[in-house]
Design an enzyme around this catalytic site. Sequence first.
Site, mmCIF file in Angstrom:
data_model
loop_
_atom_site.group_PDB
_atom_site.id
_atom_site.type_symbol
_atom_site.label_atom_id
_atom_site.label_comp_id
_atom_site.label_asym_id
_atom_site.label_seq_id
_atom_site.Cartn_x
_atom_site.Cartn_y
_atom_site.Cartn_z
ATOM 1 N N SER A 125 0.836 -1.355 -0.052
ATOM 2 C CA SER A 125 0.022 0.154 -0.118
ATOM 3 C C SER A 125 0.737 1.227 -0.165
ATOM 4 O O SER A 125 1.632 1.527 -0.827
ATOM 5 C CB SER A 125 -0.890 -0.211 1.353
ATOM 6 O OG SER A 125 -1.874 0.825 1.065
ATOM 7 N N ASP A 169 -9.853 -6.136 -3.763
ATOM 8 C CA ASP A 169 -9.024 -4.943 -2.767
ATOM 9 C C ASP A 169 -9.974 -3.857 -2.840
ATOM 10 O O ASP A 169 -10.549 -3.387 -4.120
ATOM 11 C CB ASP A 169 -7.883 -4.446 -3.602
ATOM 12 C CG ASP A 169 -7.009 -3.358 -2.671
ATOM 13 O OD1 ASP A 169 -7.562 -2.861 -1.893
ATOM 14 O OD2 ASP A 169 -5.874 -3.425 -2.705
ATOM 15 N N HIS A 221 -7.300 -6.113 0.109
ATOM 16 C CA HIS A 221 -5.864 -5.127 0.381
ATOM 17 C C HIS A 221 -4.728 -5.811 1.058
ATOM 18 O O HIS A 221 -3.953 -4.920 0.776
ATOM 19 C CB HIS A 221 -6.517 -3.895 0.953
ATOM 20 C CG HIS A 221 -5.436 -2.650 0.836
ATOM 21 N ND1 HIS A 221 -4.999 -2.250 -0.606
ATOM 22 C CD2 HIS A 221 -4.701 -2.066 1.817
ATOM 23 C CE1 HIS A 221 -4.239 -1.324 -0.246
ATOM 24 N NE2 HIS A 221 -4.039 -1.183 1.289
#
Length: 319
Positions: free
Chosen positions: A104, A238, A266
């Site tokens: 991320s 996600d 995610h």
Amino acid sequence: MPRTQHASRHEVQLVTVHGHRRAYVKVGSGPVLLLLHGLGCDHTTWEPVIDRLAERYTVLAPDLLGHGQSAKPRADYSLGGYANGMRDLLTVLGIDKVTVVGHSFGGGVAMQFSYQFPERTERLLLVSSGGLGPEVSPVIRAITTPGYHHAMGVLTMPGVRHVGKAGLHLLKATGSRHTRDLAEVAAIYETFKDPHARHAIRHVVRAVVDWRGQIVTMADRAYLTDAMPMAVIWGRDDQVIPVRHAANVAALAPKSRVEVLDEAGHFPHKDHPERFARSVDEFVRSTRPATYSRAKWRALLRGGLDAAPPPTLTSVETA
């Protein structure tokens, strides 16, 4: 070197760099994997895979500045600042080169690190990463708004926070693919009770996101991946950063390998830890570490200056 114990299964070590406390976990032996967590998380996001990876590698999982047990000062929370911090931590620990793995926001830090310090980067592996397209969850965009800090102060009051977390866990229990990541969201929500953490997160997000979405991408420097092995792992479900961003990698860095995991959100390293660890191992073992050459880097930069404009990151559907 001072040490303490964390709620995680691994010993957390502390070191001071530039006057600020840096927390990290270091496990295993062999080639070094630098694991960089995402926004609002800490090293414990990697707990499901640390021991598996440590069977073959030295796993270094720090808490980024402003997160976890690391200090939360008024400081530089830009991608460049984080990349510098990782270089300095590696130097203090006597580590020369790493395969950098970023999840991320940590993917953005990983890309910046590999760009600023190619001589110290052997490979780049991005996990549900920022920097590959403009879209991002509205919740992340909301952090950039003027009322965020005050609103979050109210939402993290003890009674309100407990109700909010319970609601997130109830939604998670529905089993919908759209609510797959809510347990992790609840854990991040809990960290926002610390006003210092809220300040740090706001500075982090404002450096890379505005009200329209992500403002920092790798599009203009993707050609530099010709000099370095790169892989991308994404969860198909996600809800934070769309999986379709993985398709952009084909346009940005055609030599990269892309893996999309079904039944994953995610946090694919938490949804499928064994498969994730196997994918990391296969990537490392099947590629030769990048060897920095100033002449090659110069040639790539010069070629980039004369090349066509970088491709626009669009909402391309994955195959």
